[in-house]
Scaffold this active site. Structure first.
Site, mmCIF file in Angstrom:
data_model
loop_
_atom_site.group_PDB
_atom_site.id
_atom_site.type_symbol
_atom_site.label_atom_id
_atom_site.label_comp_id
_atom_site.label_asym_id
_atom_site.label_seq_id
_atom_site.Cartn_x
_atom_site.Cartn_y
_atom_site.Cartn_z
ATOM 1 N N GLU A 41 0.923 -1.194 0.146
ATOM 2 C CA GLU A 41 0.167 -0.088 0.003
ATOM 3 C C GLU A 41 0.947 1.368 0.041
ATOM 4 O O GLU A 41 1.738 1.517 0.755
ATOM 5 C CB GLU A 41 -0.915 -0.116 1.369
ATOM 6 C CG GLU A 41 -1.637 1.207 1.294
ATOM 7 C CD GLU A 41 -2.614 1.052 2.833
ATOM 8 O OE1 GLU A 41 -3.597 1.858 2.791
ATOM 9 O OE2 GLU A 41 -2.333 0.384 3.718
ATOM 10 N N LYS A 112 -8.920 2.817 -2.523
ATOM 11 C CA LYS A 112 -9.557 2.095 -1.222
ATOM 12 C C LYS A 112 -10.867 2.445 -0.823
ATOM 13 O O LYS A 112 -11.145 3.968 -0.934
ATOM 14 C CB LYS A 112 -8.539 2.350 -0.248
ATOM 15 C CG LYS A 112 -8.540 1.705 0.993
ATOM 16 C CD LYS A 112 -7.298 2.257 1.674
ATOM 17 C CE LYS A 112 -7.141 1.506 3.391
ATOM 18 N NZ LYS A 112 -5.956 1.904 4.077
ATOM 19 N N CYS A 148 -5.409 -2.797 1.897
ATOM 20 C CA CYS A 148 -5.356 -3.123 3.420
ATOM 21 C C CYS A 148 -6.499 -3.252 4.121
ATOM 22 O O CYS A 148 -7.391 -4.431 4.104
ATOM 23 C CB CYS A 148 -4.591 -1.964 4.299
ATOM 24 S SG CYS A 148 -3.619 -2.382 5.624
ATOM 25 N N GLY A 297 23.504 2.677 34.355
ATOM 26 C CA GLY A 297 23.881 1.589 35.169
ATOM 27 C C GLY A 297 22.592 0.659 35.359
ATOM 28 O O GLY A 297 22.566 -0.371 35.793
ATOM 29 N N ASP A 300 16.823 -0.030 31.921
ATOM 30 C CA ASP A 300 16.429 0.493 30.717
ATOM 31 C C ASP A 300 17.185 1.201 30.074
ATOM 32 O O ASP A 300 17.327 0.814 28.622
ATOM 33 C CB ASP A 300 15.360 1.524 31.224
ATOM 34 C CG ASP A 300 14.405 1.068 32.270
ATOM 35 O OD1 ASP A 300 13.742 0.275 31.701
ATOM 36 O OD2 ASP A 300 13.723 1.941 32.942
#
Length: 546
Positions: A41, A112, A148, A297, A300
């Site tokens: 698409e 579409k 889609c 440290g 995350d």
């Protein structure tokens, strides 16, 4: 006939590059004796183009690129997605269309019909919907070409349909006996399975084969997984494209046999691959080469750095440790060890003197007042200032390291740890951060064991732990999933999860009070059904009764 699925990674607005990619894939398919190749698409202009389609020059570039593709792909038929002008009476500038190119010219055009307006989609804002559809004959088949969302309204699959009309049903009733679908269907956990099951239901119900080609790559917050599919009339997968990589897949339209390429299996592996691809494309498509990650440290920043290395290469990642007055030596050592394990450049910039200067400057104004989160945030903002200074000096993109749990309840600092150009793990709950980190180490141990084991802490005051302010992450993440992704009430969440309703209400209030922060956050990569960002739109100035 041998048909190919051209699973490509386009860039929005890069008409020259997208056209060249389409032409190259078409030539490869032609050399493999394919008679038709399908592309995703809006593959000519990239998806989603959003308000670019309101500019006449953008629409014109689509037509010019299409004509170039048609001229340079003679000998093989090409189906590609592009923007076309809308009729004046629609009030819109453009339509989302699919073109069949044969013998150097446009042979068929279909637009579409179903324009989604939920979650991250807002296509009715930009496009006019097609009023009708038609079939086109090809290789002895009556091809039904859909785009889609046109395939996402089957009443056999969905309990609650969003549209009154089903384009697939209409095309099959008109005599269509082979369904083609060109898609730009974004990834989230479970989406590939949902997409496959939905298409299989269509194939079985209408007793027609289904071929779906999906975009791959990252565009802003969205990551597209590819995973293109061909199913026979029994709903069995007979051909499949790779996940999270460009690919070309061949299948036989008569015998319904084809190639099945490797899929990335498992939730952790899939999410990690999506984050790497999304980071890689965001950096590349925005014109950056290097990235900067603040290394605390903690878990995350460790996961974010690992993703960055896999996305852009260790030589293009700069890790920055910025210890303050309450940083433990263990955290400093863990940050340095991570950088060494990843093979990235590491800089250590202490913020204690900067923090002291801030407090001295504010001393007269703050005289007689107790220290609180104000002083904690000063440390975070000092770090943000240093990261952005490095970004400006070296032309590198800062990757922020906050997770979905923190962003959800506002456990983050504006203009501090939230600074950056991309929030890589902002849709990853803390519990999944740990799962992904263990996955990283299962391939090659790079994240220090101490980062995995020590209690999470921002280290902005003595002996601080996240649990001082937040409920256990297992409980917090469960509440956020039910409230943010499922829109459940506090009472329902408490009953379903066996939690105290007062705790659930407290978390919900934290979510609602933090909307102003989230709307100023860097864009984040979406890997869940409902991410914070433009797919979740709430007012800031509001007093909701939760």
């Amino acid at each position: 006939m041998k048909i190919a699925l051209g699973q490509i990674n386009p860039t929005v607005g890069d008409f020259e590059g997208n056209a060249a990619k389409i032409i190259a894939f078409a030539h490869q398919a032609k050399n493999a004796n394919a008679g038709l190749i399908l592309f995703p698409e809006l593959s000519v202009c990239g998806y989603p183009p959003r308000d670019w389609v309101e500019r006449p020059s953008f629409v014109a570039h689509n037509r010019n690129a299409m004509e170039r593709i048609a001229a340079e792909t003679k000998g093989i038929a090409v189906v590609c997605g592009l923007v076309t002008p809308a009729h004046a009476e629609t009030g819109k500038s453009a339509m989302n269309s699919a073109a069949l190119l044969e013998d150097g010219k446009l042979a068929f055009l279909q637009s579409k019909m179903l324009l989604p307006t939920y979650d991250v989609f807002d296509e009715m804002r930009n496009f006019a919907a097609a009023k009708s559809q038609a079939l086109f004959p090809f290789c002895g088949k009556r091809m039904a070409l859909t785009i889609c969302e046109d395939a996402w309204n089957d009443k056999q699959f969905w309990n609650k349909r969003l549209y009154t009309f089903d384009p697939v049903e209409g095309l099959v009733q008109a005599g269509g006996n082979f369904l083609l679908n060109i898609s730009a269907s974004p990834f989230w956990v479970g989406k590939r399975e949902l997409r496959r099951d939905m298409l299989a239901t269509i194939a079985r119900h209408h007793k027609v084969p289904v071929a779906m080609v999906n975009q791959v790559g990252g565009n802003d917050s969205l990551v597209f997984d590819g995973s293109s599919l061909v199913l026979n009339a029994s709903g069995d997968v007979v051909a499949q494209g790779k996940s999270f990589a460009e690919d070309i897949v061949y299948f036989d339209s008569d015998h319904l046999t084809g190639e099945k390429h490797e899929q990335i299996a498992g939730e952790e592996a899939s999410v990690y691959s999506a984050l790497v691809l999304g980071t890689q494309d965001y950096v590349r498509k925005c014109g950056f080469k290097q990235v900067i990650v603040g290394l605390s440290g903690g878990i995350d920043s460790a996961l974010t750095a690992a993703i960055a290395v896999d996305a852009v290469g260790a030589e293009n990642v700069i890790g920055v440790g910025m210890p303050g007055p309450y940083s433990s030596q263990g955290s400093i050592d863990d940050a340095e060890a991570l950088a060494g394990n990843l093979g990235i450049r590491f800089e250590l910039l202490c913020i204690s003197d900067i923090f002291g200067s801030y407090k001295k400057s504010l001393g007269k104004v703050f005289a007689g007042l107790k220290e609180n989160e104000t002083e904690e945030n000063l440390q975070s903002r000092a770090r943000g200032t240093l990261l952005m200074a490095l970004s400006n000096k070296f032309g590198a993109l800062v990757l922020s390291t906050g997770n979905k749990s923190e962003l959800g309840v506002g456990y983050c600092t504006l203009y501090g740890d939230m600074v950056g150009g991309l929030a890589v793990i902002s849709d990853v709950p803390k519990t999944m951060v740990y799962r992904l980190s263990h996955y990283v180490n299962s391939r090659r141990e790079v994240i220090p064991q101490a980062s995995l084991e020590k209690p999470p802490s921002a280290e902005l005051r003595p002996e601080q732990k996240d649990s001082d302010t937040l409920p256990p992450y297992e409980e917090l993440d469960a509440i956020l999933e039910d409230y943010v992704e499922e829109s459940h009430s506090a009472e329902q969440i408490a009953a379903d999860r066996g939690l105290d309703v007062s705790l659930v209400r407290l978390v919900i209030r934290m979510v609602e009070r933090s909307e102003y922060k989230r709307q100023q956050a860097a864009p984040g990569l979406k890997i869940s059904p409902k991410a914070f960002g433009y797919g979740r739109r709430f007012p800031i100035a509001a007093k909701p009764d939760v």
